[in-house]
Design a protein around this motif. Structure first.
Motif: not given
Length: 123
Positions: A1-5, A23-24, A76-78, A113-114
């Motif tokens: 899982v990849n996270i970009v903030e 997230v991706s 897929n964005t929070v 974690w981002g």
């Protein structure tokens, strides 16, 4: 899982900010998305979480009347919408992914974690 903030910045007390967490990857494995923050010299603290289905949300008492978590399913964005910001909200904010069925108020429940984004609220 990849996270970009994204979305942090400098605002004055009483203003609003919206943080994004895209997230991706293995999103099918996600059970919940959480937000945490860490102020200088303090431990990382829970801000809020949302189950991936969107059915469960919970917030820390310090933010529950001001912050809201939402999700854009196709993207897929929070999001963490922060209103009526206070100087004590100043911190680095982290988005996190949990693939566990656990107490999502605890940072240990999150395995991804981002990079963190700085939020600074001036008085």
């Amino acid at each position: 899982v990849n996270i970009v903030e994204s979305g942090g910045g400098l605002v004055q007390a009483g203003e609003s900010l919206r943080l994004s967490c895209a997230v991706s990857g293995r999103t099918f494995s996600i059970n919940a998305m959480g937000w945490f923050r860490q102020a200088p010299g303090k431990e990382r603290e829970f801000v809020g979480y949302m189950s991936w289905s969107g059915g469960y949300k919970r917030y820390a008492d310090s933010v529950k009347d001001r912050f809201r978590i939402s999700r854009d399913n196709p993207k897929n964005t929070v999001y963490l919408q922060m209103n009526s910001l206070k100087p004590e909200d100043t911190a680095v904010y982290y988005c996190a992914v949990s693939t566990l069925n656990a107490d999502w108020r605890i940072s240990g429940a999150y395995g991804y974690w981002g990079q963190g984004t700085q939020v600074t609220v001036s008085s």
